[in-house]
Design an enzyme around this catalytic site. Structure first.
Site, PDB file in Angstrom:
ATOM      1  N   CYS A 113       0.776  -1.263  -0.045  1.00 11.50           N
ATOM      2  CA  CYS A 113       0.223  -0.077   0.096  1.00 11.50           C
ATOM      3  C   CYS A 113       0.887   1.311   0.067  1.00 11.50           C
ATOM      4  O   CYS A 113       0.487   2.382  -0.262  1.00 11.50           O
ATOM      5  CB  CYS A 113      -0.990   0.045   1.217  1.00 11.50           C
ATOM      6  SG  CYS A 113      -1.867  -1.398   1.288  1.00 11.50           S
ATOM      7  N   HIS A 254      -3.957   6.770   3.634  1.00  6.95           N
ATOM      8  CA  HIS A 254      -4.149   5.731   2.987  1.00  6.95           C
ATOM      9  C   HIS A 254      -5.654   5.372   3.366  1.00  6.95           C
ATOM     10  O   HIS A 254      -6.144   5.310   4.661  1.00  6.95           O
ATOM     11  CB  HIS A 254      -3.192   4.716   3.416  1.00  6.95           C
ATOM     12  CG  HIS A 254      -3.494   3.236   2.991  1.00  6.95           C
ATOM     13  ND1 HIS A 254      -3.887   2.942   1.850  1.00  6.95           N
ATOM     14  CD2 HIS A 254      -3.593   1.840   3.688  1.00  6.95           C
ATOM     15  CE1 HIS A 254      -3.963   1.709   1.495  1.00  6.95           C
ATOM     16  NE2 HIS A 254      -4.093   1.183   2.593  1.00  6.95           N
ATOM     17  N   ASN A 284     -10.059  -0.553   0.290  1.00  7.98           N
ATOM     18  CA  ASN A 284      -8.738  -0.544   0.348  1.00  7.98           C
ATOM     19  C   ASN A 284      -8.256  -0.889  -1.345  1.00  7.98           C
ATOM     20  O   ASN A 284      -8.440  -2.143  -1.497  1.00  7.98           O
ATOM     21  CB  ASN A 284      -8.149  -1.555   1.348  1.00  7.98           C
ATOM     22  CG  ASN A 284      -6.569  -1.275   1.364  1.00  7.98           C
ATOM     23  OD1 ASN A 284      -5.809  -0.800   0.480  1.00  7.98           O
ATOM     24  ND2 ASN A 284      -6.147  -1.787   2.562  1.00  7.98           N
TER      25      ASN A 284
END
Ligand code: UT7
Length: 330
Positions: A113, A254, A284
């Site tokens: 990520c 994030h 996500n």
């Protein structure tokens, strides 16, 4: 010479998978998912759509918005944990081909990520050293190809999509990437991992039968380290640059879990109106999460030239990174 984020673009697939859809095939509920994650729906790529297809569409938008000739791009980097092919060619090579970029250096990076912010750090170094002038960064993911849709602890979290940016050389400090901090600690590698289909557990029938090709996560442990690390990241980068939370125009964390974002936001006193939230609609999207969020802020008119963005991310590895970036686009 400074490095400037001149433009942003994104692509989201059409198909929407809602929390209600999950109720039909796993033991979960819309209420549980919303309460524990803030996610309401996520996008899922079509069967014949690969990561590079989404990355190329996001890249085209970013190139168009930067107003540059694609032939002037001298480096293409792609951050992804769901490349089209495991080893080669890189997804960056495939994106270059689909966009029509020839003769530019192209490679993928693997930082889960944190990939997009890791790439910002490299782009800054390449441009400040004078080695490159116009760099295309793509964060693209077809995570649905790595998700075990019988594992309720992970499958509800992830979605597909892509984001891209053009980073160009500039002499104007008011539109520059100011600073990027990026770190990793491999001692946590087992907590968030796709164990199979690499050299350790090759893609053989017995490993596939054991479902080693899918994402495994110790969710609660990852959650705690994520909150701690994302908060420390912000404190550190602001302090290094003699800045306060109030100096930041827009906080773009994030998008893994609304509770994580809220914990960090509250600790640092960022008001909701200065924070970008996309987790409810996309879930996500790993390396695509930050550029997709920047793109949505841009399209909503929340991002103006010279605005100070604070990016903050955390992912498998563990990897983490933060960045202070003055938006250089129009
Ligand atoms: O992008 C990289 C970074 N990733 C992250 O930051 C993700 C971090 N982790 C998380 O977001 C959260 O840990 C989750 C959303 C994955 C899980 O939330 P949690 O509050 O940490 O729950 P938990 O794992 O402690 O599980 C609590 C309960 C368990 O049941 P028991 O053992 O208490 O009976 C789970 O089995 O919730 C159960 N559970 C579910 N229940 C309904 C787990 N997943 C689900 C589900 N639906 N989908």
């Amino acid at each position: 010479m400074y490095a400037s984020l001149k433009s942003i673009g994104s692509y989201v697939p059409e198909k929407i998978l809602t929390n209600k859809d999950f109720e039909k095939f796993i033991d979960t509920s819309d209420e549980w998912i919303v309460q524990r994650t803030g996610i309401k729906e996520r996008r899922i790529a079509a069967d014949d759509q690969a990561t590079s297809d989404m990355g190329a569409l996001a890249a085209q938008k970013a190139i168009e918005r930067a107003g540059i000739d694609k032939n002037d791009i001298d480096l293409v980097m792609c951050a992804t944990l769901s490349p089209d092919h495991l080893c080669m060619p890189s997804t960056a090579c495939l994106i270059s081909d689909k966009v029509g970029i020839r003769n530019a250096m192209a490679f993928d990076i693997s930082a889960a990520c944190s990939g997009f912010v890791y790439m910002l750090s490299m782009a800054k170094a390449f441009i400040e050293s004078g080695a490159k002038k116009n760099i295309l960064l793509v964060g693209a993911e077809k995570i649905s190809s790595l998700v075990d849709y019988t594992d309720r602890g992970t499958c509800i979290l992830f979605g597909d999509g892509a984001g891209a940016a053009i980073i160009s050389a500039t002499e104007d400090k008011n539109e520059a990437i100011i600073d990027v901090h990026a770190s990793a600690d491999g001692k946590y590698s087992d907590l968030l991992i796709t164990p199979g289909c690499g050299s350790k557990y090759p893609c053989r029938a017995e490993n596939v039968k054991d479902k080693l090709q899918y994402i495994k996560m110790a969710g609660n442990e990852v959650f705690k380290v994520a909150v701690r690390t994302l908060t420390k990241d912000v404190v550190d980068i602001l302090k290094t640059n003699n800045l306060k939370s109030e100096d930041v125009d827009i906080f773009i964390p994030h998008q893994a879990n609304l509770r994580i974002i809220e914990a960090v936001r509250n600790k640092l006193n960022f008001p909701t109106e200065k924070t970008v939230f996309t987790v409810a609609k996309y879930g996500n999207t790993s390396a695509a999460s930050i550029p997709m969020a920047i793109n949505d802020a841009y399209e909503e008119g929340r991002l103006k030239k010279g605005d100070l963005m604070l990016l903050d991310t955390f992912g498998g590895g563990f990897t983490w990174a933060s960045a202070l970036v003055k938006f250089g686009g129009n």
